[in-house]
Motif scaffolding. Structure first.
Motif, PDB file in Angstrom:
ATOM      1  N   VAL A   1       7.877  20.847 -58.204  1.00  0.00           N
ATOM      2  CA  VAL A   1       9.086  21.365 -57.558  1.00  0.00           C
ATOM      3  C   VAL A   1       9.248  22.858 -57.836  1.00  0.00           C
ATOM      4  O   VAL A   1       9.541  23.648 -56.923  1.00  0.00           O
ATOM      5  CB  VAL A   1      10.328  20.575 -58.027  1.00  0.00           C
TER       6      VAL A   1
ATOM      7  N   VAL B   1      17.429  21.931 -53.763  1.00  0.00           N
ATOM      8  CA  VAL B   1      16.592  20.745 -53.984  1.00  0.00           C
ATOM      9  C   VAL B   1      17.467  19.503 -53.887  1.00  0.00           C
ATOM     10  O   VAL B   1      18.568  19.455 -54.424  1.00  0.00           O
ATOM     11  CB  VAL B   1      15.871  20.804 -55.351  1.00  0.00           C
TER      12      VAL B   1
ATOM     13  N   ILE C   1       9.321  25.833 -54.990  1.00  0.00           N
ATOM     14  CA  ILE C   1      10.443  26.777 -54.882  1.00  0.00           C
ATOM     15  C   ILE C   1       9.920  28.215 -54.885  1.00  0.00           C
ATOM     16  O   ILE C   1      10.335  29.050 -54.066  1.00  0.00           O
ATOM     17  CB  ILE C   1      11.446  26.562 -56.034  1.00  0.00           C
TER      18      ILE C   1
ATOM     19  N   ILE D   1      12.714  15.126 -54.009  1.00  0.00           N
ATOM     20  CA  ILE D   1      12.348  15.535 -55.365  1.00  0.00           C
ATOM     21  C   ILE D   1      12.370  14.350 -56.335  1.00  0.00           C
ATOM     22  O   ILE D   1      11.832  14.447 -57.437  1.00  0.00           O
ATOM     23  CB  ILE D   1      13.271  16.656 -55.890  1.00  0.00           C
TER      24      ILE D   1
ATOM     25  N   LEU E   1      14.712  21.400 -49.929  1.00  0.00           N
ATOM     26  CA  LEU E   1      13.488  20.770 -50.438  1.00  0.00           C
ATOM     27  C   LEU E   1      13.826  19.330 -50.801  1.00  0.00           C
ATOM     28  O   LEU E   1      14.498  19.061 -51.796  1.00  0.00           O
ATOM     29  CB  LEU E   1      12.962  21.539 -51.648  1.00  0.00           C
TER      30      LEU E   1
END
Length: 293
Positions: free
Chosen positions: A130, A148, A134, A122, A119
């Motif tokens: 975030v 992340v 997730i 961020i 991901l």
């Protein structure tokens, strides 16, 4: 100590930061990075070596629904990267919905290859967003490990690197230990020129262009390069050349400077523009340009 080697495929939709991530993991600028979509057309391998490991990263074109044969070839690179991988890095970002490409997610769900879902971006989001992303991804890809990161800021790249090494199978190196990539010098000349066109031209121009290195002659003190910029319409040729040749001169000057940094040697670069109608839909042309391999 036992040696580990393996292939790590970086896949995902366009513009989520795949090329930035690979360049950060490899430590060299191997893949084009711009704000425009579909900047990576080929499957570019970057190789990272240690005493007891070798990681072969593949940066792939963004997943898309093809509109012409060039894009069909690009999508084949993505599919082959899934088949060949020992580890899959599926890259998404804080702006992307999980259902953007449901068909491709089904392919990921069906594979037994370890998946690290990355991901990205961020640094330009908030913790609540975030956390929700997730949770959403855990529901959609329950067997993936979610990491992340900020590829641009190089946040958490060391952790990704460590996890990859842990997941690699035991194997001897596939390439020589001093090799950085499987691509040729001519390939990187093409990519550097194409990057400058992506940066300086808008609309359909960057996606209508292909670069051909007609001559690459390396001498002790200088590299002499002649490159052809192929476009699909006469109007595009005029746009790239620009008033009194200023556009083409700017592309050539900036590309030459990047090449000199890349090769560590003086470069003489000559660029010309040719109209090559419908090259994106001609099998023989795509093969010559390295797509239908």
């Amino acid at each position: 100590m036992k040696h580990k080697s393996g292939f790590v495929s970086i896949v995902g939709n366009p513009n989520v930061g795949k090329s930035t991530l690979m360049n950060g993991l490899v430590g060299e600028k191997l893949s084009i990075i711009t704000s425009k979509m579909q900047t990576t057309r080929h499957r570019i391998k970057g190789i990272v070596n240690g005493d007891d490991f070798q990681i072969i990263y593949s940066d792939t074109p963004g997943i898309l629904k093809p509109n012409y044969k060039l894009q069909e070839s690009m999508l084949k690179f993505v599919d082959s990267a899934l088949v060949d991988a020992d580890v899959i890095l599926y890259v998404t970002d804080v702006f992307e919905r999980w259902d953007k490409n449901q068909e491709y997610l089904e392919k990921l769900q069906a594979t037994d290859t370890p998946i690290l879902l990355v991901l990205n971006k961020i640094d330009i989001s908030d913790q609540e967003t975030v956390d929700q992303l997730i949770k959403d991804w855990q529901e959609r890809l329950p067997k993936a490990e979610i990491l992340v990161i900020s590829a641009l800021r190089k946040f958490n790249l060391n952790y990704i690197f460590d996890r990859i090494v842990e997941l690699l199978p035991e194997a001897p190196p596939y390439f020589e230990k001093d090799q950085l990539t499987d691509k040729s010098e001519r390939f990187f000349v093409q990519e550097i020129i194409r990057e400058k066109i992506l940066v300086h031209y808008k609309k359909e121009i960057p996606y209508s262009v292909e670069i051909e290195v007609e001559e690459f002659k390396e001498e002790p003190e200088i590299i002499k390069i002649r490159a052809i910029i192929h476009v699909i319409r006469s109007s595009q040729k005029g746009i790239i050349i620009g008033h009194q040749g200023l556009g083409l001169r700017r592309v050539g000057t900036e590309a030459r400077k990047d090449m000199e940094e890349f090769f560590g040697k003086q470069v003489f670069l000559k660029t010309i523009v040719k109209v090559n109608k419908d090259w994106r839909d001609k099998d023989n042309q795509l093969k010559n340009f390295g797509y239908n391999e």
